[in-house]
Structure formats: C-alpha cells, structure tokens
Design a protein around this motif. Structure first.
Motif, mmCIF file in Angstrom:
data_model
loop_
_atom_site.group_PDB
_atom_site.id
_atom_site.type_symbol
_atom_site.label_atom_id
_atom_site.label_comp_id
_atom_site.label_asym_id
_atom_site.label_seq_id
_atom_site.Cartn_x
_atom_site.Cartn_y
_atom_site.Cartn_z
ATOM 1 N N ASN A 35 1.878 -23.306 10.229
ATOM 2 C CA ASN A 35 2.844 -22.909 9.208
ATOM 3 C C ASN A 35 4.280 -22.814 9.731
ATOM 4 O OD1 ASN A 35 0.945 -22.662 7.100
ATOM 5 N ND2 ASN A 35 0.313 -20.670 7.880
ATOM 6 N N PHE A 36 4.462 -23.042 11.018
ATOM 7 C CA PHE A 36 5.804 -22.964 11.587
ATOM 8 C C PHE A 36 6.611 -24.193 11.189
ATOM 9 C CE2 PHE A 36 8.977 -24.061 14.736
ATOM 10 C CZ PHE A 36 9.638 -22.854 14.943
ATOM 11 N N THR A 37 7.882 -23.974 10.797
ATOM 12 C CA THR A 37 8.805 -25.080 10.557
ATOM 13 C C THR A 37 10.142 -24.758 11.220
ATOM 14 O OG1 THR A 37 9.775 -24.252 8.491
ATOM 15 C CG2 THR A 37 7.735 -25.530 8.312
ATOM 16 N N ALA A 38 10.764 -25.774 11.777
ATOM 17 C CA ALA A 38 12.049 -25.586 12.442
ATOM 18 C C ALA A 38 13.110 -25.136 11.440
ATOM 19 C CB ALA A 38 12.480 -26.878 13.122
ATOM 20 N N ASP A 39 13.100 -25.712 10.246
ATOM 21 C CA ASP A 39 14.113 -25.375 9.245
ATOM 22 C C ASP A 39 14.056 -23.897 8.862
ATOM 23 O OD1 ASP A 39 15.062 -27.942 9.227
ATOM 24 O OD2 ASP A 39 13.980 -28.547 7.415
ATOM 25 N N ASP A 40 12.842 -23.389 8.624
ATOM 26 C CA ASP A 40 12.695 -21.982 8.252
ATOM 27 C C ASP A 40 13.157 -21.065 9.380
ATOM 28 O OD1 ASP A 40 11.733 -22.635 5.786
ATOM 29 O OD2 ASP A 40 9.626 -22.306 6.281
ATOM 30 N N PHE A 41 12.820 -21.441 10.607
ATOM 31 C CA PHE A 41 13.186 -20.572 11.722
ATOM 32 C C PHE A 41 14.701 -20.570 11.944
ATOM 33 C CE2 PHE A 41 13.837 -19.083 15.993
ATOM 34 C CZ PHE A 41 12.952 -18.025 16.080
ATOM 35 N N VAL A 42 15.336 -21.734 11.825
ATOM 36 C CA VAL A 42 16.790 -21.806 11.992
ATOM 37 C C VAL A 42 17.481 -20.993 10.901
ATOM 38 C CG1 VAL A 42 18.790 -23.336 11.873
ATOM 39 C CG2 VAL A 42 16.795 -23.988 13.227
ATOM 40 N N THR A 43 16.963 -21.056 9.672
ATOM 41 C CA THR A 43 17.518 -20.245 8.582
ATOM 42 C C THR A 43 17.408 -18.763 8.908
ATOM 43 O OG1 THR A 43 16.968 -21.924 6.927
ATOM 44 C CG2 THR A 43 17.316 -19.677 6.134
ATOM 45 N N PHE A 44 16.254 -18.366 9.433
ATOM 46 C CA PHE A 44 16.042 -16.984 9.852
ATOM 47 C C PHE A 44 17.036 -16.585 10.937
ATOM 48 C CE2 PHE A 44 13.782 -14.501 13.226
ATOM 49 C CZ PHE A 44 13.806 -13.269 12.593
ATOM 50 N N ALA A 45 17.231 -17.447 11.939
ATOM 51 C CA ALA A 45 18.143 -17.155 13.049
ATOM 52 C C ALA A 45 19.587 -17.010 12.559
ATOM 53 C CB ALA A 45 18.049 -18.251 14.105
ATOM 54 N N LYS A 46 19.991 -17.853 11.606
ATOM 55 C CA LYS A 46 21.347 -17.749 11.051
ATOM 56 C C LYS A 46 21.571 -16.391 10.397
ATOM 57 C CE LYS A 46 22.121 -22.661 9.952
ATOM 58 N NZ LYS A 46 22.301 -23.627 8.831
ATOM 59 N N GLN A 47 20.574 -15.931 9.637
ATOM 60 C CA GLN A 47 20.715 -14.643 8.961
ATOM 61 C C GLN A 47 20.760 -13.511 9.975
ATOM 62 O OE1 GLN A 47 21.210 -14.281 5.532
ATOM 63 N NE2 GLN A 47 21.854 -12.284 6.317
ATOM 64 N N VAL A 48 19.947 -13.614 11.009
ATOM 65 C CA VAL A 48 19.965 -12.607 12.074
ATOM 66 C C VAL A 48 21.351 -12.558 12.716
ATOM 67 C CG1 VAL A 48 19.075 -12.028 14.360
ATOM 68 C CG2 VAL A 48 17.493 -12.717 12.556
ATOM 69 N N PHE A 49 21.925 -13.717 12.980
ATOM 70 C CA PHE A 49 23.245 -13.790 13.595
ATOM 71 C C PHE A 49 24.284 -13.053 12.750
ATOM 72 C CE2 PHE A 49 27.372 -15.962 13.697
ATOM 73 C CZ PHE A 49 27.711 -15.813 15.036
ATOM 74 N N ILE A 50 24.319 -13.359 11.455
ATOM 75 C CA ILE A 50 25.302 -12.733 10.572
ATOM 76 C C ILE A 50 25.067 -11.227 10.480
ATOM 77 C CG2 ILE A 50 26.109 -12.597 8.183
ATOM 78 C CD1 ILE A 50 25.600 -15.601 7.971
ATOM 79 N N ASP A 51 23.802 -10.813 10.357
ATOM 80 C CA ASP A 51 23.494 -9.391 10.244
ATOM 81 C C ASP A 51 23.901 -8.622 11.504
ATOM 82 O OD1 ASP A 51 22.509 -9.850 7.751
ATOM 83 O OD2 ASP A 51 20.395 -9.746 8.305
ATOM 84 N N ILE A 52 23.720 -9.235 12.663
ATOM 85 C CA ILE A 52 24.110 -8.586 13.915
ATOM 86 C C ILE A 52 25.624 -8.420 13.989
ATOM 87 C CG2 ILE A 52 24.268 -8.930 16.417
ATOM 88 C CD1 ILE A 52 21.460 -10.029 16.363
ATOM 89 N N GLN A 53 26.365 -9.442 13.573
ATOM 90 C CA GLN A 53 27.826 -9.342 13.588
ATOM 91 C C GLN A 53 28.303 -8.210 12.685
ATOM 92 O OE1 GLN A 53 29.273 -11.079 15.824
ATOM 93 N NE2 GLN A 53 27.598 -12.496 16.228
ATOM 94 N N MET A 54 27.716 -8.102 11.509
ATOM 95 C CA MET A 54 28.107 -7.056 10.579
ATOM 96 C C MET A 54 27.720 -5.665 11.101
ATOM 97 S SD MET A 54 29.750 -8.558 8.171
ATOM 98 C CE MET A 54 30.358 -9.497 9.590
ATOM 99 N N ALA A 55 26.546 -5.561 11.707
ATOM 100 C CA ALA A 55 26.113 -4.279 12.268
ATOM 101 C C ALA A 55 27.044 -3.840 13.397
ATOM 102 C CB ALA A 55 24.676 -4.397 12.773
#
Length: 308
Positions: free
Chosen positions: A118-138
């Motif tokens: 069930n792993f897909t590169a696209d889904d994981f990259v999307t997840f990583a992008k959101q993590v990046f933005i959330d960390i910057q805001m935090a």
C-alpha cells in the motif's frame, strides 16, 4: 540576471539621452555655421530651439518612442519584481549548492512495495510536505506540541530545548510565503530493526527574526525570499505497514486503544487522545537538516534479498 538586464537598460537609456542631446546641439551648431551668424544666433537664442527635439522630424519622434519604450520596460520589470514579493536569494549562501541528491521515487517505491503493497511515493511525499509546513509554523509559534506525534522523541527533545532557548532570548522567528518547489524520495536504508526513508525538499520562504519586546527586526527582512534545501529523514519499525486507504484506516492503530489513527502531522488519536511519538507504528521524523557542503547521499542500502 535581472541586475544585468537593468544595468543594460540603464546604459541604453543614458546613451539615448546623451544621443538626443548631442543630436539637437549638433543640429543647431550645424545650421549656425552653414547659414551665417544670423542663423546660428537664432538657433542658440532665447527660443532654445537647438536644445530640444523637433517633433516635426521623424528621427526625433523615433528617438522619443525608444525612450518611452525603455521606461515602460523598466516599469514592467519593477512591477513583476514587486508582485513576486521580493528578491529570491540562495539560502545558506553557497552552502550545499553543488550537492546533488537524486530523485529515487520509483526505485524506492518498488523496493518498499515488495513488503508494503500500500506504500506509494506520491502519498509519502505529500505527507512529508505537510510535516515540513507544520514544523515551520510550530517553530514560529514557539510551540512544538502540534507536531510532537510526528517527531521522534530525540528530535522533539532537541527542538524543544531550542525553542525554550529562543524564548529566553526573546527572539521570535517568522517564516512567511512558504512555497515548496521540489520534493522527492532520495534515499532508503533498511536493517533488521528499522527502515529509514529520506526526502529531499526545496522551498522558498521569507525568513526573519524579531525582538519580542521591541518588535524590531534583528535579522533578515520582510521581502527577501530565501531558496532553502533540506533533508528530512523518517524512521519506522521494519515490520510496520501502510494501511489500505480504501478501508479508511490509512495510518496505524493507536497503541493505547487500538482505534485506527490517521497518518498526519497531528497524529493524535481522536478516540482516546493519546499521542504516538516513536517509529514503532509508522513513520516519524528523526532528522531534519539543511543541505550543506558536507551532506552525503545515503543512497539505497537494504539486505541483498530485499534488493532482488
């Protein structure tokens, strides 16, 4: 590049102005010399005809059009620059500018799906992008609790200490106009206990620091957009699997109550409120650094049987 264009336009503009001045001045002197003292006196007299353009002359009209065109070009470039929200510069100076981390989305996805279909590169990259933005805001809010579930315990502790130090110093960070240009899987390492998946991410943002008491900017500015490059390394247990999105259980089960827990940077169980902070259940961020001159490509390293 834009500075060179502006310089060329400035040179052309000055040259045209000088040409206009010399052309009309020569015109007046020429008529004065050929037609006798009276003619010369007339063009150089109080009427000032020898010092301005004659709009009945097609050459003068063409020169005026060129000058107006140059001013229009300068205005358009200035408007575009203003619309983009400031100058774009290379973050960290020349640090890491020559470091290349390849895009291995397809290769890494192929390896992971042998054990994790069930792993897909696209889904994981999307997840990583959101993590990046959330960390910057935090980080800007000086409160890392919203992203604690997605940070490995060691990384959370280190970051929390840095946040507390900035509070003592009275320094407030501001990251604005964040835009992610590129993000992809670049390396994957698996051993008998864990899997490490690294994302390369390139972003642009406005970055400045403010004195909490005075509100004055102590570093950076509100217009410069910095071009930044990052490595985001995630870790999870070697036996963890990506849940099927169709079943509505994408993510992992809450270790406290067993309910399906959605994978996101919030990571809090909506049923019991417990927080997952380790890689035992799914991916958490264990390392987050800018690309530097000494940054190395970890490549792909897996047991021989997994590479086949």
């Amino acid at each position: 590049m834009k500075k060179k264009i502006m310089l060329c336009i400035s040179v052309i503009l000055i040259s045209v102005i000088c040409f206009c001045a010399s052309f009309t001045a020569f015109d007046g002197n020429d008529y004065g010399g050929g037609g006798g003292g009276g003619g010369g006196g007339h063009y150089g007299g109080s009427s000032g005809s020898g010092s301005r353009l004659d709009f009945s002359d097609p050459v003068d009209v063409i020169i005026l059009i060129v000058v107006i065109g140059i001013f229009i070009i300068i205005g358009v470039i200035g408007a575009k620059q203003k619309k983009k929200g400031g100058v774009v510069r290379s973050g960290q100076g020349s640090q890491g500018a020559n470091v290349f981390l390849p895009n291995r989305n397809d290769q890494i996805q192929g390896i992971l799906r042998k054990k994790d279909p069930n792993f897909t590169a696209d889904d994981f990259v999307t997840f990583a992008k959101q993590v990046f933005i959330d960390i910057q805001m935090a980080w800007c809010n000086r409160d890392m609790s919203p992203v604690r579930p997605v940070l490995h315990q060691n990384l959370f502790n280190t970051t929390q200490r840095q946040v507390e130090e900035k509070k003592k110093q009275g320094v407030v960070y501001h990251y604005e106009s964040i835009a992610i240009n590129t993000a992809y899987l670049t390396s994957f390492v698996r051993d008998k206990d864990f899997e490490y998946l690294t994302v390369y991410l390139n972003s642009r943002m406005i970055d400045y620091q403010v004195d909490e008491k005075t509100g004055n900017i102590i570093r950076g500015d509100r217009t410069t957009r910095w071009d930044m490059r990052y490595k985001m390394k995630f870790v999870r247990s070697a036996g963890a699997l990506t849940k099927d999105k169709v079943s509505g259980t994408q993510g992992y089960n809450c270790p406290n109550c067993g309910a399906p827990l959605e994978i996101s940077s919030s990571g809090e169980c909506p049923y019991c409120g417990s927080v997952v902070t380790t890689g035992d259940y799914s991916w958490v961020l264990t390392d987050f650094t800018t690309v530097r001159n000494d940054t190395v490509d970890d490549g792909i390293r897996v047991p021989p049987e997994d590479a086949q």
